[in-house]
Design an enzyme around this catalytic site. Sequence first.
Site, mmCIF file in Angstrom:
data_model
loop_
_atom_site.group_PDB
_atom_site.id
_atom_site.type_symbol
_atom_site.label_atom_id
_atom_site.label_comp_id
_atom_site.label_asym_id
_atom_site.label_seq_id
_atom_site.Cartn_x
_atom_site.Cartn_y
_atom_site.Cartn_z
ATOM 1 C CG ASP A 25 -1.757 1.194 1.398
ATOM 2 O OD1 ASP A 25 -1.534 2.174 0.665
ATOM 3 O OD2 ASP A 25 -2.646 1.177 2.275
ATOM 4 C CE1 TYR A 104 -4.927 10.665 5.261
ATOM 5 C CE2 TYR A 104 -5.092 8.302 5.623
ATOM 6 C CZ TYR A 104 -4.967 9.595 6.121
ATOM 7 O OH TYR A 104 -4.860 9.800 7.464
ATOM 8 C CE1 TYR A 241 -3.867 -0.838 11.872
ATOM 9 C CE2 TYR A 241 -4.119 1.525 11.563
ATOM 10 C CZ TYR A 241 -4.463 0.225 11.235
ATOM 11 O OH TYR A 241 -5.405 -0.002 10.268
ATOM 12 C CE LYS A 244 -5.542 -6.202 11.338
ATOM 13 N NZ LYS A 244 -4.722 -6.092 12.534
HETATM 14 C C1 F6R Z 1 -7.593 -0.118 7.510
HETATM 15 C C2 F6R Z 1 -7.247 1.250 7.199
HETATM 16 C C3 F6R Z 1 -8.218 2.326 7.484
HETATM 17 C C4 F6R Z 1 -7.632 3.397 8.414
HETATM 18 C C5 F6R Z 1 -8.687 4.485 8.754
HETATM 19 C C6 F6R Z 1 -8.114 5.595 9.629
HETATM 20 O O1 F6R Z 1 -6.542 -0.992 7.184
HETATM 21 O O2 F6R Z 1 -6.154 1.525 6.735
HETATM 22 O O3 F6R Z 1 -9.419 1.821 7.984
HETATM 23 O O4 F6R Z 1 -7.161 2.802 9.594
HETATM 24 O O5 F6R Z 1 -9.177 5.065 7.573
HETATM 25 O O6 F6R Z 1 -6.994 6.134 9.013
HETATM 26 P P1 F6R Z 1 -6.238 7.414 9.596
HETATM 27 O O7 F6R Z 1 -5.962 7.147 11.045
HETATM 28 O O8 F6R Z 1 -4.972 7.488 8.788
HETATM 29 O O9 F6R Z 1 -7.135 8.588 9.387
HETATM 30 MG MG MG Z 2 -4.092 2.194 3.108
HETATM 31 MG MG MG Z 3 -4.939 -2.046 1.984
#
Ligand code: F6R
Ligand code: MG
Ligand code: MG
Length: 375
Positions: A25, A104, A241, A244
């Site tokens: 990713d 993002y 974190y 995933k």
């Molecule tokens: C799951 C994933 C998303 C982010 C969520 C919050 O693997 O990547 O669900 O965890 O969109 O993202 P942030 O904290 O970067 O705003």
């Molecule tokens: Mg991602």
């Molecule tokens: Mg992904």
Amino acid sequence: MSTKKTSVARGGPSDKITLSVIKADIGGYVGHSSSHPEILTLARNALARAKRDNLLIDFHVTNCGDDLELIMTHRKGVDSRPVHKLAWDVFLAGTEHARKLKLYGAGQDMLADSFSGNVKGMGPGVAEMEFVERKSEPIVIFMADKCAPGAWNYPLFKTFADPFNTIGLVIDPSSHDGFDFLVHDVRHDKSVLLHTPAEMYDLLALIGSCEHYLVKAVYTRQGEIASASSTQKLALLAGRYVGKDDPVCIVRCQSGLPAVGEVLEPYAMPHLVSGWMRGSHYGPLMPVAQKDANPSRFDGPPRVIALGFQLANGKLVGPRDLFDDPSFDLARQEANRMAHFLRQHGPFEPHRLPSEHMEYTTLPGVLRKLEKRFK
Ligand code: F6R
Ligand code: MG
Ligand code: MG
């Protein structure tokens, strides 16, 4: 453990084809829901150059949600430095472009500062196998988004060890001896090889625990590689974190191995996997056509795609988009129903992961704030 050690020994080294699926990713469009077309084009152009330079025999580039997947064939063997470097460089160039577009989480999975010989342990996920191409070589490549690599445990068990799923185990003499599962203990970085059907209960005792034990590879009793999966756990690598792992898995099919339909059949039941929103929830793994692999509801629910290829001297003839089939409509409906039901639990378990699995999410930051107030 490398899958190379137990791959079939027929023929000289030049007879062997290596299939490498390397993914990362490197930026989401929009949010974490999908990939930008310009990133896919950039990757295709880079791999086309590598094909012209004879590093690759063939390639296919795709995405599952926000993950860029590089499917490559070559003759360099597994863990090949030039092939891993090629993938790393594609991800680096893609990251740079993702930054320009302000996608993002640009460069999300690029955990290392510089390439050190192999992308393993550096963020990207890898599934690779080396084998002598058979007279006809049908393969299926599964790619998932919004879930952990334990997602493959259930379908790989069903495919290679459950006679209620795979009738070939019962009626095909060449499958009747069963298969061997290489199980990786991700917490202690150790592996064990278990034989089915004899050690089926031992196998289930381990792999039912999807966060701890992962099916890394499956072999025939003769030691020929049948399946290889990515088992990288980003959180364990980074200690925090970082989204995933969104794993990939290769399965060879037919002629003594499970038929394509037996390899796909487990996905008719959208089993629960960990991942989904913020990597913190259980949700059903929905089998979808590649064009539908854009998880949006609550950043999900988790998706899996299955691309089928026939290999012809390393050339990737395909893909066929195998879940683009109305016979998986029911699984999709069921997944939507399950997703809807689970969503109503909001922040409550068992929709939210149990506390011990929330360690590598953003939750500990919240809990730390409350620590002093506990009397
Ligand atoms: C799951 C994933 C998303 C982010 C969520 C919050 O693997 O990547 O669900 O965890 O969109 O993202 P942030 O904290 O970067 O705003
Ligand atoms: Mg991602
Ligand atoms: Mg992904």
